[in-house]
Design a protein around this motif. Structure first.
Motif, mmCIF file in Angstrom:
data_model
loop_
_atom_site.group_PDB
_atom_site.id
_atom_site.type_symbol
_atom_site.label_atom_id
_atom_site.label_comp_id
_atom_site.label_asym_id
_atom_site.label_seq_id
_atom_site.Cartn_x
_atom_site.Cartn_y
_atom_site.Cartn_z
ATOM 1 N N SER A 64 0.820 -1.220 0.000
ATOM 2 C CA SER A 64 0.000 0.000 0.000
ATOM 3 C C SER A 64 0.849 1.263 0.000
ATOM 4 N N LYS A 65 2.109 1.167 0.428
ATOM 5 C CA LYS A 65 2.996 2.328 0.432
ATOM 6 C C LYS A 65 3.539 2.645 -0.955
ATOM 7 N N ILE A 66 3.508 1.681 -1.861
ATOM 8 C CA ILE A 66 4.072 1.874 -3.191
ATOM 9 C C ILE A 66 3.231 2.869 -3.968
ATOM 10 N N LYS A 67 3.847 3.933 -4.421
ATOM 11 C CA LYS A 67 3.126 4.996 -5.123
ATOM 12 C C LYS A 67 3.405 4.992 -6.623
ATOM 13 N N SER A 68 4.211 4.056 -7.072
ATOM 14 C CA SER A 68 4.639 4.011 -8.461
ATOM 15 C C SER A 68 3.453 3.785 -9.403
ATOM 16 N N ARG A 120 1.246 0.264 -10.065
ATOM 17 C CA ARG A 120 -0.224 0.242 -9.984
ATOM 18 C C ARG A 120 -0.828 -0.298 -11.276
ATOM 19 N N LYS A 121 -0.241 0.119 -12.408
ATOM 20 C CA LYS A 121 -0.730 -0.320 -13.711
ATOM 21 C C LYS A 121 -0.580 -1.830 -13.866
ATOM 22 N N LYS A 171 -2.937 -7.373 -13.688
ATOM 23 C CA LYS A 171 -2.941 -8.710 -13.110
ATOM 24 C C LYS A 171 -4.309 -9.018 -12.485
ATOM 25 N N LYS A 172 -4.876 -8.027 -11.812
ATOM 26 C CA LYS A 172 -6.188 -8.198 -11.180
ATOM 27 C C LYS A 172 -7.274 -8.406 -12.234
ATOM 28 N N MET A 173 -7.204 -7.650 -13.336
ATOM 29 C CA MET A 173 -8.191 -7.767 -14.406
ATOM 30 C C MET A 173 -8.071 -9.099 -15.145
#
Length: 92
Positions: free
Chosen positions: A16-20, A24-25, A30-32
């Motif tokens: 959750s700390k990753i802001k990149s 996120r893309k 991967k989720k999709m």
């Protein structure tokens, strides 16, 4: 089990700390990929597909109503800038 929960919690906090933007893309893709598409879902279970469509539509409406999209157009930005100095514009 406690240690597993603890490690899972630490992993989630790190992620959750990753802001990149690129991270996120990739995570979104991967989720999709794991989700069934509406067309596939329609063939398997039409009722569930209809629920999913409504859910996506509601999510889209909520996104459009959120503050993220409020003041981004050129026209709105200009109106906000002009309204600072003109009290007649502020009342609408």
């Amino acid at each position: 089990t406690r240690s597993l929960m603890f490690h899972h919690q630490i992993k989630l906090a790190r992620i959750s700390k990753i802001k990149s933007k690129s991270y996120r893309k990739i995570a979104k893709k991967k989720k999709m990929a794991n989700k069934l598409s509406i067309a596939e879902l329609e063939q398997i279970d039409p009722e569930m597909a209809e629920k999913e469509k409504k859910k996506q539509e509601a999510k889209r409406v909520q996104e459009r109503m959120s503050l993220r999209h409020k003041n981004t157009s050129k026209w709105v930005k200009r109106q906000l800038r002009l309204a600072k100095n003109n009290p007649a514009m502020r009342t609408g």
